[in-house]
Design a protein around this motif. Sequence first.
Motif, PDB file in Angstrom:
ATOM      1  N   MET A   1      11.449   1.509  -2.289  1.00  0.00           N
ATOM      2  CA  MET A   1      11.117   0.517  -1.259  1.00  0.00           C
ATOM      3  C   MET A   1      10.383   1.227  -0.128  1.00  0.00           C
ATOM      4  SD  MET A   1      12.159  -2.807  -1.667  1.00  0.00           S
ATOM      5  CE  MET A   1      12.937  -3.584  -0.234  1.00  0.00           C
ATOM      6  N   PHE A   2       9.933   0.436   0.818  1.00  0.00           N
ATOM      7  CA  PHE A   2       9.094   0.950   1.900  1.00  0.00           C
ATOM      8  C   PHE A   2       9.828   1.897   2.834  1.00  0.00           C
ATOM      9  CE2 PHE A   2      10.988  -3.071   3.096  1.00  0.00           C
ATOM     10  CZ  PHE A   2      11.512  -2.834   4.353  1.00  0.00           C
ATOM     11  N   TYR A   3      11.169   1.988   2.732  1.00  0.00           N
ATOM     12  CA  TYR A   3      11.909   2.924   3.581  1.00  0.00           C
ATOM     13  C   TYR A   3      12.169   4.255   2.869  1.00  0.00           C
ATOM     14  CZ  TYR A   3      15.509   0.172   1.128  1.00  0.00           C
ATOM     15  OH  TYR A   3      16.234  -0.515   0.191  1.00  0.00           O
ATOM     16  N   ASN A   4      11.697   4.394   1.634  1.00  0.00           N
ATOM     17  CA  ASN A   4      11.813   5.676   0.931  1.00  0.00           C
ATOM     18  C   ASN A   4      10.644   6.591   1.303  1.00  0.00           C
ATOM     19  OD1 ASN A   4      13.091   3.767  -1.756  1.00  0.00           O
ATOM     20  ND2 ASN A   4      14.264   5.309  -0.635  1.00  0.00           N
TER      21      ASN A   4
ATOM     22  N   ALA B   1       0.834  -1.209   0.000  1.00  0.00           N
ATOM     23  CA  ALA B   1       0.000   0.000   0.000  1.00  0.00           C
ATOM     24  C   ALA B   1       0.867   1.257   0.000  1.00  0.00           C
ATOM     25  CB  ALA B   1      -0.930  -0.007   1.211  1.00  0.00           C
ATOM     26  N   TYR B   2       1.912   1.256   0.828  1.00  0.00           N
ATOM     27  CA  TYR B   2       2.769   2.442   0.916  1.00  0.00           C
ATOM     28  C   TYR B   2       3.584   2.631  -0.358  1.00  0.00           C
ATOM     29  CZ  TYR B   2       6.377   5.654   2.484  1.00  0.00           C
ATOM     30  OH  TYR B   2       7.224   6.735   2.580  1.00  0.00           O
ATOM     31  N   GLU B   3       4.114   1.550  -0.901  1.00  0.00           N
ATOM     32  CA  GLU B   3       4.913   1.667  -2.124  1.00  0.00           C
ATOM     33  C   GLU B   3       4.060   2.103  -3.312  1.00  0.00           C
ATOM     34  OE1 GLU B   3       8.491  -1.505  -1.021  1.00  0.00           O
ATOM     35  OE2 GLU B   3       6.871  -2.122  -2.372  1.00  0.00           O
ATOM     36  N   ASN B   4       2.814   1.673  -3.364  1.00  0.00           N
ATOM     37  CA  ASN B   4       1.906   2.152  -4.409  1.00  0.00           C
ATOM     38  C   ASN B   4       1.669   3.657  -4.286  1.00  0.00           C
ATOM     39  OD1 ASN B   4       1.561  -0.282  -5.740  1.00  0.00           O
ATOM     40  ND2 ASN B   4      -0.202  -0.892  -4.495  1.00  0.00           N
TER      41      ASN B   4
END
Length: 404
Positions: free
Chosen positions: A381-384, A301-304
């Motif tokens: 990625m999810f940490y960006n 969800a976050y990466e989208n």
Amino acid sequence: MLNVQDIRKDFPILNRKVNGKPLIYFDNAATSQTPQQVIDVIVSYYSNYNANIHRGVHSLSQEATDAYEKARITIQKHFNAKEAHEIIYTSGTTHGINLVANGFSSLLKKGDEIIVSALEHHSNIVPWQMLCERTGAILKVIPMNEDGELILADFDALLNEATKLVFVNHISNALGTINPIEYIIDRAHSVGAAVLVDGAQSCPHLKPDVQALDVDFYVCSAHKICGPTGVGMLYGKEEWLEKLPPYQGGGEMIAEVSFEKTTYAGLPHKFEAGTPNICGGIAFAAALDYMNAIGFENIAAYENELLSYATEQLLQIDDLKIYGTSEEKTSVISFNVGTIHPYDIGTILDKMGVAVRTGHHCAQPIMDFFKIPGTIRASFMFYNTKAEIDAFVVALKKAIMMLS
């Protein structure tokens, strides 16, 4: 919901500077970064129980063996393989593909047909070309359209009773396209063909269930899933792994050896000759544990969200063209700006602390399709963060101005 700022604290490298600027790491499709929790597992292995496995009676060997085989079970459960011995440790995706291709050398004959897609990485093209040279099998290609999607009607037309194998990536490394592998697997099985899915790009973003997919072989690399380099996984259905001959000979993959005859060990050891990357296997499982604790639904969800935001910001730049516009897509954007060479933009971005990938991304047939030398690829990625995307866009505009 993700707490991205807390997650970023887990990744020491995100605190460093490049060329005097804060690092913005947008080359995640090539390799992801490694959290401290996984680094600690690597340090613990070499500090506390570094020993060879499966052979020693001493305590360190038994501890290392237990940790390595426990890691295999963690990987099995993550991918929902039916049996732990269906998980073969490899050095990475390329190793897994070559292992299967080598095995099918003894199962194919002249005139058999195998199918790859136009979206493949070189590692899912070259081994099959080599297989065709050895066996006389015929290689056919599922074509793609301008959106970077496979043309499924053409795939259906390629299938026939001579089709023995189908190979396709789950997600394109160059374009981010998510391929309809459920459809491809089902149609391939309808003519009796086996299917190998290259999951190198999918596993960081979603959680494949190999039993639900009914896939015959699935391969991936740990270094794209917050794990170390030099280790990966081949999943194979037990019946297929039993049919394939060993890929390499040596210690560990044998039952008995004499100068007259050698008998091979059972699964999974039949395919794991020599001393493996013990620490890598253990750290691979630790990386999966880390990502599962965050939750793949949260990650997706976050990466989208990052993908949508970055796409919107980039499309505001004059003469910028994005390659790969499929509706089903993961957090990868490949683009060019006018006639500026992607290498030149990538070099200037690096001077401003932004790490992107430029070139053909080991997917030259895709670049040939679009008649371009390569692209600039930003992969998230999810940490960006969106703030990093904003800084990237500012840096990109500066690079364009300098090169115009």
